[in-house]
Design an enzyme around this catalytic site. Sequence first.
Site, PDB file in Angstrom:
ATOM      1  N   HIS A   1      86.627  69.974 -21.072  1.00 48.51           N
ATOM      2  CA  HIS A   1      87.912  70.317 -21.662  1.00 48.51           C
ATOM      3  C   HIS A   1      88.839  71.110 -20.746  1.00 48.51           C
ATOM      4  O   HIS A   1      90.025  71.218 -21.028  1.00 48.51           O
ATOM      5  CB  HIS A   1      87.681  71.083 -22.962  1.00 48.51           C
ATOM      6  CG  HIS A   1      86.645  70.445 -23.818  1.00 48.51           C
ATOM      7  ND1 HIS A   1      86.796  69.184 -24.357  1.00 48.51           N
ATOM      8  CD2 HIS A   1      85.399  70.857 -24.166  1.00 48.51           C
ATOM      9  CE1 HIS A   1      85.702  68.860 -25.031  1.00 48.51           C
ATOM     10  NE2 HIS A   1      84.846  69.854 -24.924  1.00 48.51           N
TER      11      HIS A   1
ATOM     12  N   ALA B   1      81.206  71.777 -22.105  1.00 45.88           N
ATOM     13  CA  ALA B   1      82.496  72.444 -22.287  1.00 45.88           C
ATOM     14  C   ALA B   1      83.425  72.272 -21.092  1.00 45.88           C
ATOM     15  O   ALA B   1      84.649  72.321 -21.241  1.00 45.88           O
ATOM     16  CB  ALA B   1      82.288  73.929 -22.578  1.00 45.88           C
TER      17      ALA B   1
ATOM     18  N   GLU C   1      81.848  58.984 -18.747  1.00 45.97           N
ATOM     19  CA  GLU C   1      81.823  60.233 -19.511  1.00 45.97           C
ATOM     20  C   GLU C   1      81.195  59.981 -20.874  1.00 45.97           C
ATOM     21  O   GLU C   1      81.573  59.039 -21.567  1.00 45.97           O
ATOM     22  CB  GLU C   1      83.262  60.731 -19.697  1.00 45.97           C
ATOM     23  CG  GLU C   1      83.398  61.929 -20.598  1.00 45.97           C
ATOM     24  CD  GLU C   1      84.849  62.261 -20.927  1.00 45.97           C
ATOM     25  OE1 GLU C   1      85.054  63.208 -21.693  1.00 45.97           O
ATOM     26  OE2 GLU C   1      85.773  61.557 -20.441  1.00 45.97           O
TER      27      GLU C   1
ATOM     28  N   TYR D   1      74.305  68.364 -32.715  1.00 48.87           N
ATOM     29  CA  TYR D   1      73.669  67.820 -31.515  1.00 48.87           C
ATOM     30  C   TYR D   1      72.294  67.209 -31.749  1.00 48.87           C
ATOM     31  O   TYR D   1      71.723  66.627 -30.833  1.00 48.87           O
ATOM     32  CB  TYR D   1      73.567  68.912 -30.443  1.00 48.87           C
ATOM     33  CG  TYR D   1      74.912  69.476 -30.061  1.00 48.87           C
ATOM     34  CD1 TYR D   1      75.814  68.728 -29.322  1.00 48.87           C
ATOM     35  CD2 TYR D   1      75.292  70.759 -30.453  1.00 48.87           C
ATOM     36  CE1 TYR D   1      77.060  69.232 -28.983  1.00 48.87           C
ATOM     37  CE2 TYR D   1      76.530  71.271 -30.114  1.00 48.87           C
ATOM     38  CZ  TYR D   1      77.407  70.509 -29.379  1.00 48.87           C
ATOM     39  OH  TYR D   1      78.638  71.005 -29.045  1.00 48.87           O
TER      40      TYR D   1
ATOM     41  N   ARG E   1      86.118  67.037 -33.947  1.00 52.71           N
ATOM     42  CA  ARG E   1      85.667  68.426 -34.015  1.00 52.71           C
ATOM     43  C   ARG E   1      86.848  69.364 -33.812  1.00 52.71           C
ATOM     44  O   ARG E   1      87.988  68.991 -34.087  1.00 52.71           O
ATOM     45  CB  ARG E   1      84.567  68.638 -32.972  1.00 52.71           C
ATOM     46  CG  ARG E   1      83.334  67.775 -33.301  1.00 52.71           C
ATOM     47  CD  ARG E   1      82.169  68.036 -32.416  1.00 52.71           C
ATOM     48  NE  ARG E   1      81.753  69.432 -32.524  1.00 52.71           N
ATOM     49  CZ  ARG E   1      81.051  70.060 -31.591  1.00 52.71           C
ATOM     50  NH1 ARG E   1      80.677  69.432 -30.497  1.00 52.71           N
ATOM     51  NH2 ARG E   1      80.711  71.325 -31.747  1.00 52.71           N
TER      52      ARG E   1
ATOM     53  N   ARG F   1      70.397  74.370 -30.305  1.00 51.04           N
ATOM     54  CA  ARG F   1      71.773  74.748 -30.642  1.00 51.04           C
ATOM     55  C   ARG F   1      72.380  73.782 -31.655  1.00 51.04           C
ATOM     56  O   ARG F   1      72.346  72.579 -31.454  1.00 51.04           O
ATOM     57  CB  ARG F   1      72.603  74.734 -29.356  1.00 51.04           C
ATOM     58  CG  ARG F   1      74.067  74.959 -29.567  1.00 51.04           C
ATOM     59  CD  ARG F   1      74.803  74.850 -28.232  1.00 51.04           C
ATOM     60  NE  ARG F   1      76.233  74.934 -28.468  1.00 51.04           N
ATOM     61  CZ  ARG F   1      77.124  74.190 -27.854  1.00 51.04           C
ATOM     62  NH1 ARG F   1      76.753  73.319 -26.937  1.00 51.04           N
ATOM     63  NH2 ARG F   1      78.399  74.321 -28.131  1.00 51.04           N
TER      64      ARG F   1
ATOM     65  N   PRO G   1      76.914  72.550 -18.952  1.00 45.28           N
ATOM     66  CA  PRO G   1      76.472  73.784 -19.578  1.00 45.28           C
ATOM     67  C   PRO G   1      76.057  73.624 -21.040  1.00 45.28           C
ATOM     68  O   PRO G   1      76.650  72.859 -21.793  1.00 45.28           O
ATOM     69  CB  PRO G   1      77.692  74.709 -19.475  1.00 45.28           C
ATOM     70  CG  PRO G   1      78.848  73.818 -19.252  1.00 45.28           C
ATOM     71  CD  PRO G   1      78.323  72.613 -18.542  1.00 45.28           C
ATOM     72  N   ASN G   2      75.000  74.343 -21.357  1.00 46.81           N
ATOM     73  CA  ASN G   2      74.427  74.451 -22.698  1.00 46.81           C
ATOM     74  C   ASN G   2      73.707  73.196 -23.172  1.00 46.81           C
ATOM     75  O   ASN G   2      73.093  73.225 -24.239  1.00 46.81           O
ATOM     76  CB  ASN G   2      75.476  74.891 -23.728  1.00 46.81           C
ATOM     77  CG  ASN G   2      75.981  76.275 -23.431  1.00 46.81           C
ATOM     78  OD1 ASN G   2      75.186  77.183 -23.200  1.00 46.81           O
ATOM     79  ND2 ASN G   2      77.279  76.448 -23.398  1.00 46.81           N
TER      80      ASN G   2
ATOM     81  N   ASN H   1      77.823  64.111 -18.927  1.00 49.05           N
ATOM     82  CA  ASN H   1      78.216  64.892 -20.089  1.00 49.05           C
ATOM     83  C   ASN H   1      78.503  66.276 -19.532  1.00 49.05           C
ATOM     84  O   ASN H   1      77.586  67.047 -19.276  1.00 49.05           O
ATOM     85  CB  ASN H   1      77.106  64.942 -21.135  1.00 49.05           C
ATOM     86  CG  ASN H   1      77.522  65.709 -22.377  1.00 49.05           C
ATOM     87  OD1 ASN H   1      78.473  66.479 -22.346  1.00 49.05           O
ATOM     88  ND2 ASN H   1      76.799  65.511 -23.457  1.00 49.05           N
TER      89      ASN H   1
ATOM     90  N   ASP I   1      88.487  66.877 -10.216  1.00 54.28           N
ATOM     91  CA  ASP I   1      88.859  66.547  -8.847  1.00 54.28           C
ATOM     92  C   ASP I   1      87.659  66.061  -8.030  1.00 54.28           C
ATOM     93  O   ASP I   1      87.804  65.184  -7.176  1.00 54.28           O
ATOM     94  CB  ASP I   1      89.517  67.749  -8.165  1.00 54.28           C
ATOM     95  CG  ASP I   1      90.910  68.053  -8.704  1.00 54.28           C
ATOM     96  OD1 ASP I   1      91.457  67.221  -9.464  1.00 54.28           O
ATOM     97  OD2 ASP I   1      91.451  69.131  -8.374  1.00 54.28           O
TER      98      ASP I   1
ATOM     99  N   ARG J   1      88.340  70.485 -28.358  1.00 57.24           N
ATOM    100  CA  ARG J   1      87.325  69.552 -27.857  1.00 57.24           C
ATOM    101  C   ARG J   1      87.869  68.128 -27.703  1.00 57.24           C
ATOM    102  O   ARG J   1      87.297  67.322 -26.982  1.00 57.24           O
ATOM    103  CB  ARG J   1      86.116  69.525 -28.794  1.00 57.24           C
ATOM    104  CG  ARG J   1      85.330  70.815 -28.785  1.00 57.24           C
ATOM    105  CD  ARG J   1      84.028  70.657 -29.544  1.00 57.24           C
ATOM    106  NE  ARG J   1      83.467  71.936 -29.880  1.00 57.24           N
ATOM    107  CZ  ARG J   1      82.681  72.654 -29.079  1.00 57.24           C
ATOM    108  NH1 ARG J   1      82.371  72.193 -27.888  1.00 57.24           N
ATOM    109  NH2 ARG J   1      82.211  73.812 -29.470  1.00 57.24           N
TER     110      ARG J   1
ATOM    111  N   HIS K   1      79.389  61.944 -24.601  1.00 54.95           N
ATOM    112  CA  HIS K   1      79.198  63.132 -25.432  1.00 54.95           C
ATOM    113  C   HIS K   1      78.301  62.761 -26.604  1.00 54.95           C
ATOM    114  O   HIS K   1      78.435  61.660 -27.166  1.00 54.95           O
ATOM    115  CB  HIS K   1      80.541  63.643 -25.959  1.00 54.95           C
ATOM    116  CG  HIS K   1      81.486  63.983 -24.851  1.00 54.95           C
ATOM    117  ND1 HIS K   1      81.391  65.156 -24.144  1.00 54.95           N
ATOM    118  CD2 HIS K   1      82.511  63.286 -24.307  1.00 54.95           C
ATOM    119  CE1 HIS K   1      82.322  65.163 -23.217  1.00 54.95           C
ATOM    120  NE2 HIS K   1      83.019  64.032 -23.292  1.00 54.95           N
ATOM    121  N   LEU K   2      77.405  63.661 -26.954  1.00 50.87           N
ATOM    122  CA  LEU K   2      76.525  63.444 -28.107  1.00 50.87           C
ATOM    123  C   LEU K   2      77.334  63.367 -29.395  1.00 50.87           C
ATOM    124  O   LEU K   2      77.113  62.502 -30.234  1.00 50.87           O
ATOM    125  CB  LEU K   2      75.489  64.575 -28.204  1.00 50.87           C
ATOM    126  CG  LEU K   2      74.434  64.625 -27.103  1.00 50.87           C
ATOM    127  CD1 LEU K   2      73.754  65.992 -27.074  1.00 50.87           C
ATOM    128  CD2 LEU K   2      73.413  63.522 -27.305  1.00 50.87           C
ATOM    129  N   SER K   3      78.273  64.300 -29.556  1.00 52.99           N
ATOM    130  CA  SER K   3      79.076  64.357 -30.779  1.00 52.99           C
ATOM    131  C   SER K   3      80.411  63.647 -30.560  1.00 52.99           C
ATOM    132  O   SER K   3      80.797  63.350 -29.427  1.00 52.99           O
ATOM    133  CB  SER K   3      79.331  65.818 -31.177  1.00 52.99           C
ATOM    134  OG  SER K   3      80.153  66.457 -30.208  1.00 52.99           O
TER     135      SER K   3
END
Length: 144
Positions: free
Chosen positions: A79, A76, A99, A22, A108, A17, A9-10, A73, A86, A112, A101-103
């Site tokens: 978390h 959200a 896994e 990001y 943060r 954003r 998402p996002n 990625n 699962d 997160r 993540h950009l940041s």
Amino acid sequence: MKILILNGPNLNMTGIRNKSVYGSETLEDINSELREYGESKGAEMFFYQSNHEGAIIDIIQESMNKFDGVVINAGAYTHYSYAIRDAIEAVRDYTPFVEVHLSDIHSREGFRANSVITEVCVKQISGLGKNSYKKGIDLLLEIL
């Protein structure tokens, strides 16, 4: 070698954003570069993004029959989505997941820093911008 880049998402809002976190490149721009990167290393690249947990779970479950590895990625969902965790656990013996993540999620907001999917993934890579994905691709190509 078939590798899926799976975004949650996002992430479709990347480049719009919170650019200070990001970056200003769109997800389409990043995916285009990742396609070239993966193909230059002999991988066939596939991309999927959804804002919907069930759609992400469906593609994770399908991955065991379609892809050799997945760079995820989860946004959200990283978390708190035990359902995504699962789903990865159910197929990880067939399809490894990395896994990304950009940041740097560990520097943060406190919430997160926790990832419920890390323990069912081969590794977590964060804080390198789009290079997190490239390192994820490299890791999959190394272990496959």
